[in-house]
Design an enzyme around this catalytic site. Structure first.
Site: not given
Length: 354
Positions: A257-259
């Site tokens: 996922g993001h980050n």
């Protein structure tokens, strides 16, 4: 019709040469001139094959093997049939892999699927893209504006590389892979069908106007010597970057996922799901189908068993497992306690039939 062979066949090697390569000891030195022409498992090996044994689960296969030679630890040496030459090794499988890497160098890194030595005529490359000498681009690949690709990199058929992406030297971008908003280091191996740099799953949920999309303006940073398995997706960051650390190896069909920040030399097995904004330290090993909640921290050297669900931070060096994951000793004690309760209930059923 003869069966097809997809990799180059190695030249014959003597057991003396294999012993020198692996530093294993050939127990019967008089067999040093015996030739090996290939590698095989215990149950499929023939007189011209080298095999290995390091797991008692396969003791029966060792007893019946037809192999010409076997890498084996000293403690199992007596189990090897008399017709099999013994190469005594402290780490038989590791030494077997050394031989395999020498015999099958062409299998270590994917090459052009079409034997290209340059750019296929059907590839579409924006005039502002910069490709160093020695880049190979297979048919129907698309390379966008201002892309930079280093020498020795191979871009597979049908791959799409978006504007301003940077890819280092000696990389491989698998067929049908899509990459955008990403900076990629050297010697990165991306298997077919990956999606790198697409939107993260960022929304303000259940507002008066529905789910409000959050702009995803970060990047994906992939450091040197990373390997990414087929069908894996890596979302770009929202406010900060998604980072994959040097030397990390990711299996097939993993969702990142993001980050997310993943440290150096981590191992991620198949079908793992990593929620956004979590941090994974160096040398972490995650088993297949592990799921980790967002905003957590997994410490350096931690290990999580397959199919575990992680909702809490894991300290450095932790060994966790279960659903929800906890230290494995605690998890095993709880499992044993439940099993005892079930046995006791079965042995002394109360009120049965009432």
């Amino acid at each position: 019709m003869a069966q097809p062979t997809f990799f180059e066949q190695p030249p014959a090697s003597t057991l003396a040469e294999i012993a020198a390569l692996t530093k294993a000891r050939l127990v019967d030195s008089s067999r040093g001139g015996q030739q090996v022409r290939g590698l095989a498992s215990l149950d499929e090996a023939g007189p011209m094959h080298l095999t290995f044994f390091d797991n008692l689960k396969y003791k029966g296969q060792l007893a019946s093997t037809r192999a010409g030679a076997c890498l084996v630890h000293a403690r199992f040496e007596a189990e090897v049939p008399a017709h099999v030459a013994v190469l005594r090794a402290a780490q038989p499988f590791r030494d077997f892999v050394k031989v395999a890497r020498e015999f099958h160098r062409d299998a270590l890194r994917p090459q052009s699927w079409f034997g290209n030595a340059g750019i296929a005529p059907s590839a579409v490359i924006d005039e502002s893209a910069h490709l160093e000498d020695g880049v190979i681009v297979d048919p129907l690949a698309v390379i966008g504006p201002n892309v930079e690709i280093g020498s020795g990199t191979i871009v597979g058929a049908g791959a799409v590389i978006g504007a301003n992406v940077r890819i280092g030297r000696d990389c491989n971008v698998g067929a049908r892979t899509a990459i955008q908003f990403a900076l990629i280091g050297n010697n990165v191996l991306i298997h077919p069908g990956c999606s790198i740099g697409q939107d993260g799953y960022g929304f303000v949920f259940f507002g008066p106007d529905g789910h409000l999309k959050v702009p995803q303006t970060g990047r994906v940073l992939i450091q040197n010597d990373v390997e990414i398995g087929a069908g894996t997706t890596i979302d770009r960051g929202s406010l900060r970057d998604t980072v994959i650390g040097e030397g990390t190896k990711i299996d097939n069909q993993v969702q990142i996922g993001h980050n997310v920040t993943i440290g150096r030399h981590c191992l991620l097995a198949a079908q793992i799901g990593l929620a956004g904004s979590l941090t994974i330290g160096d040398n972490v090993a995650l088993g297949a189908k592990v799921g980790i909640n967002n905003h957590l921290h997994i410490g350096d050297g931690a290990q999580v068993t397959a199919m575990s669900a992680v909702k809490d931070d894991i300290p450095a060096g932790g060994r966790w497992g279960g659903h929800f994951a906890k230290p494995t000793r605690q998890w095993f004690r709880e499992i044993l306690a439940v099993e005892r309760l079930v046995r006791d209930s079965a042995a002394d059923p109360k009120g049965e039939g009432e």
